[in-house]
Design an enzyme around this catalytic site. Structure first.
Site, PDB file in Angstrom:
ATOM      1  N   SER A 179      38.147   7.098  91.953  1.00 36.22           N
ATOM      2  CA  SER A 179      38.996   6.182  92.715  1.00 36.22           C
ATOM      3  C   SER A 179      38.410   5.900  94.095  1.00 36.22           C
ATOM      4  CB  SER A 179      40.391   6.778  92.882  1.00 36.22           C
ATOM      5  OG  SER A 179      41.084   6.798  91.662  1.00 36.22           O
ATOM      6  N   GLY A 180      38.539   4.641  94.511  1.00 34.76           N
ATOM      7  CA  GLY A 180      38.054   4.241  95.819  1.00 34.76           C
ATOM      8  C   GLY A 180      36.583   3.927  95.852  1.00 34.76           C
TER       9      GLY A 180
ATOM     10  N   HIS B 148      45.401   4.208  97.571  1.00 35.10           N
ATOM     11  CA  HIS B 148      46.118   5.309  96.920  1.00 35.10           C
ATOM     12  C   HIS B 148      45.431   6.662  97.141  1.00 35.10           C
ATOM     13  CE1 HIS B 148      43.299   4.781  93.408  1.00 35.10           C
ATOM     14  NE2 HIS B 148      43.475   6.095  93.335  1.00 35.10           N
TER      15      HIS B 148
ATOM     16  N   ASP C 220      45.786  -2.140  96.852  1.00 38.80           N
ATOM     17  CA  ASP C 220      45.127  -0.835  96.729  1.00 38.80           C
ATOM     18  C   ASP C 220      43.701  -0.900  97.289  1.00 38.80           C
ATOM     19  OD1 ASP C 220      44.792   1.804  96.131  1.00 38.80           O
ATOM     20  OD2 ASP C 220      44.383   1.486  94.004  1.00 38.80           O
TER      21      ASP C 220
END
Length: 812
Positions: free
Chosen positions: A762-763, A624, A667
């Site tokens: 995120s990530g 994402h 994801d």
């Protein structure tokens, strides 16, 4: 069934019932067992092998292994209750049933089980030991009584049943809590309790393996068709044998995962026993431990909210009702702890606050409000033997997290804040309440009861300063002291590893317990680095570093130290703080202590997401993060930085050559760098997990990133936060994430909220500390808000994508 029998039942995967059986033995096909005491014979038949075991004179034969192809017979002193079963073709394992039973016939003179604690939970003294009690019954005086190890026995025909000498100097002996076989159903040489439950069945050990809706239960040691975190090896006290219904997490009644792919788990239909549950000593005015026995009348939470009645479903619906938990004292709206939380709690009458802990005082300890959370100090040290140490380190010398002093899991003990009110036994901080040689703690590893802590003395001893350097060849100079690897046979190894190749904690070189020795001590070999309990090679052993062990049955073992020529993963040169602060933004990290953390940037340098270096040319991140563009030219990666600004001299900047999205719209994404990163002290890959590996809820896991801190400070620098793993079964409950979490995802966070990964993280990596290295187990993916109660963060489960990662890297 005894908890150690779980190891034996693993062999049932290979069991062939139709094969020839020997009376009095249980057979496991295709299995082998390791034993230090074993003997090999050449025989012609299986019956001859059994005879060799029955007439063995060198040791008590509990097991024999028969290889029909080679006509080999091995007799052994160990069995599956004390050693692990190994796979081996063309071999059958036969174990004497009398040594597998965990119940007593009559007064138990023939009891040969492995219980080694008394009725009051005292650890038994070894029968061949003379401390703290000189025994009247020894293996030499009563050779037929099987007085080996410290197992409960009845060598004198005591009418009270099996007993043992205790390790408490004040209590010479005590009977053991060995159940009678007359109350059990005997099946294939094993003992099973009656098919009914007491209370909510947390102690149920029966053999029902079908749910109330007719589904067959999945084996606990299997991850198919449903992945889960209930490992028999990591939860030995939960009796997770075969596919039998159990209640390992305090549910209203026993349950199991099912073999139906569309039905993850289901309750089991087991009736309640007619017997009354064991009574507890109620705690009315204060609590000990986790407050499970609290029966007082406090009905207000820590923030002053009134508690909701346990029998009510308004304003909050729940299943913690008096009917579901009949033995937990859920009267009125009083604070209780029915599900083994940290302390008593209750649902509140505030519709916006589902539940909170209660302000119940601790017995014998003045409650301190708002103890500050301080990240560990790199300069933490102790004076003398550390009796006055009041620092904040909570990590052992082998890297294990300390168990809370007020907790009784995974290790029961008597070193409590109530028993030692002047020892400052707060939380799980390292202390020395009993005058040991250095600060220590019980560990959160069920297999390791305690260890000394990862601390140094505040001042260096004069002998250490003046000691001459050892005579070493020029090649030894290639081994920096801080690198955890060895050159050659490791004669110059000075790394921190203090666990043997078999996972046993090392005994300190200056200690004479449990093994007395004079050959290798800091005094006899002052130049060999024999401080602490780290692995060393003082005698130039050909194989490599070794140590004396803390296992009374193993004097010494070699350690598994990698060669320095290997590129290591998950072992940062700069020690991380490993902070558990319960803040949204966590603690500010030590610079470059998480060297696999990368910053994914736009082409103009703006931070977008985090990521994990897993190979010199490959980064793991979240899919994402690339919603705005999937073109590699739109991004670049910063490595070796600590500040979000990214202007350190250690920075490495790389363009992207390729972006590979995860399979089935998961994801997760792989990023290939245009050129490999230079691996150094500031840039290093994290380790990848094994395929389909499920992280235990007891694992020590951390999230790092430059994400939003919501006013907790440290903006613009890398921060870290330690999180407990939450099993998907719990995370998918209606009050949590209500079935949103998929099998290829995992949850981590605090049930009560207060800490979480957040926007900008995120990530990034969720790494867990395993076997002295950090393994990336999760990729930060999504959550419902940040740090909300009952709403933990969700991460892509990396082990589910191991094949995809390996295939992608190999193909590109």
């Amino acid at each position: 069934m005894d908890l150690n029998t779980a190891a034996f039942l693993l062999g049932a995967l290979l069991c062939s019932v139709g094969a020839t059986e020997i009376e009095g033995y249980s057979r496991t096909e295709g299995a082998w067992i390791l034993s230090l005491n074993k003997r090999m014979y050449s025989v012609s038949t299986l019956a001859e092998c059994a005879t060799k075991c029955n007439t063995e004179t060198l040791f008590t034969c509990r097991t024999f292994m028969y290889d029909e192809n080679d006509s080999e017979c091995w007799t052994a002193a160990a069995n599956s209750k004390t050693e692990n079963i190994m796979r081996r073709r063309n071999t059958a394992l036969y174990e004497k049933n009398e040594y597998l039973l965990e119940c007593a016939n009559g007064i138990g003179t023939d009891y040969r089980g492995t219980k080694s604690r008394t009725k009051s939970e005292q650890v038994c003294q070894r029968w061949d030991a003379s401390y703290p009690h000189r025994p009247n019954f020894t293996p030499q005086s009563h050779p037929r009584a099987d007085l080996e190890s410290n197992f409960c026995r009845n060598p004198d025909g005591d009418k009270g049943g099996p007993w043992c000498y205790t390790t408490d100097p004040q209590k010479r002996w005590e009977h053991c809590n060995v159940p009678s076989c007359s109350a059990y159903q005997i099946h294939q040489g094993f003992s099973f309790p009656e098919e009914c439950i007491v209370c909510n069945g947390e102690d149920y050990k029966g053999k029902i393996s079908t749910t109330e809706n007719g589904f067959t239960c999945q084996r606990w040691d299997s991850q198919k068709p449903h992945n889960h975190d209930y490992h028999p090896s990591s939860l030995p006290q939960k009796y997770l044998e075969e596919n039998y219904c159990r209640n390992p997490d305090g549910d209203p009644r026993p349950w199991c995962f099912t073999t139906n792919p569309s039905k993850r788990w289901d309750y089991c239909a087991i009736p309640r026993c007619t017997a009354e549950p064991s009574t507890i000593v109620p705690e009315v005015d204060c609590v000990t431990g986790e407050g499970v026995a609290y029966r007082g009348t406090i009905a207000v939470t820590e923030s002053g909210k009134t508690c909701q009645s346990w029998s009510a479903q308004v304003p909050h619906k729940h299943n913690q009702s008096p009917e579901n938990y009949p033995c937990k004292g859920l009267d009125n709206n009083y604070c209780r702890n029915p599900n083994n939380e940290l302390m008593p709690w209750c649902y509140t009458t505030d519709p916006s606050k589902r539940w909170e802990y209660c302000n119940v005082p601790r017995c014998g300890v003045a409650r301190t409000q708002g103890d500050p959370v301080i990240p560990p100090n790199e300069e933490d040290c102790y004076e003398g033997n550390g009796f006055s140490y009041r620092g904040i380190t909570s990590e052992t010398i082998s890297g294990k997290e300390c168990q809370s002093w007020s907790s009784m899991t995974p290790h029961r003990h008597y070193k409590t804040p109530e028993a030692y009110p002047d020892a400052d036994l707060r939380g799980n901080l390292c202390r020395n309440p009993d005058g040991d040689q250095a600060p220590w703690c019980f560990t959160t590893d069920p297999a390791v009861r305690w260890e000394h802590c990862n601390l140094k003395r505040c001042s260096v001893r004069p002998s250490e300063v003046s000691s001459p350097r050892p005579h070493i060849t020029s090649i030894a100079i290639q081994t920096p002291p801080e690198k955890d690897c060895k050159i050659g046979n490791g004669a110059t190894y000075r790394g921190p590893t203090s666990v043997t190749a078999n996972g046993v904690t090392c005994q300190a070189w200056s200690s004479q317990t449990p093994h007395s020795h004079i050959s290798f001590t800091p005094e006899t070999h002052p130049t060999k680095g024999l401080d602490g309990n780290s692995c060393r090679n003082p005698d130039n052993d050909i194989i490599g570093p070794w140590c004396y062990t803390t296992d009374r049955d193993r004097i010494w073992e070699h350690c598994q130290i990698p060669d320095c020529v290997e590129m290591k993963c998950g072992t940062p040169v700069i020690k991380p703080k490993r902070c558990f602060s319960r803040l949204v933004g966590g603690c500010v990290s030590n610079p470059h202590s998480w060297p696999w953390q990368i910053s994914l940037r736009t082409s103009i340098g703006k931070h977008v997401c985090g990521g994990t270096l897993i190979d010199p040319q490959w980064v793991l991140s979240a899919a994402h993060c690339f919603e705005s563009s999937i073109w590699p030219s739109a991004y670049k990666v910063f490595l070796g930085i600590h500040t979000e600004r990214g202007n350190e001299p250690s920075k490495q900047e790389r363009r992207l050559e390729k972006i590979v999205m995860g399979p089935n719209r998961a994801d997760i994404a792989l990023l290939k760098l245009e050129s490999p990163a230079i691996i150094n002290d500031n840039v290093q890959p994290a380790c990848l997990p094994e395929k389909d590996y499920i992280v235990s809820s007891t694992a020590e896991c951390f999230v790092t990133g430059w994400g939003e801190t919501q006013g907790t400070g440290g903006d613009g620098v890398l921060k870290e936060e330690g999180f407990p793993i939450i099993e998907n079964k719990v995370c998918n409950l209606p009050e949590y994430l209500n079935g949103r979490v998929q099998n290829n995802e995992m949850c981590a966070g605090y049930i009560e909220g207060g800490a979480d990964s957040c926007r900008g993280d995120s990530g990034g990596p969720l790494v867990c500390y395993e076997q002295n290295k950090f393994v990336v187990q999760g990729v930060t993916s999504w959550g419902l808000g940040c740090a909300n109660a009952m709403k933990p963060g969700v991460y892509a489960r990396v082990s589910k994508f191991k094949d995809w990662i390996d295939t992608t890297i190999k193909a590109n």
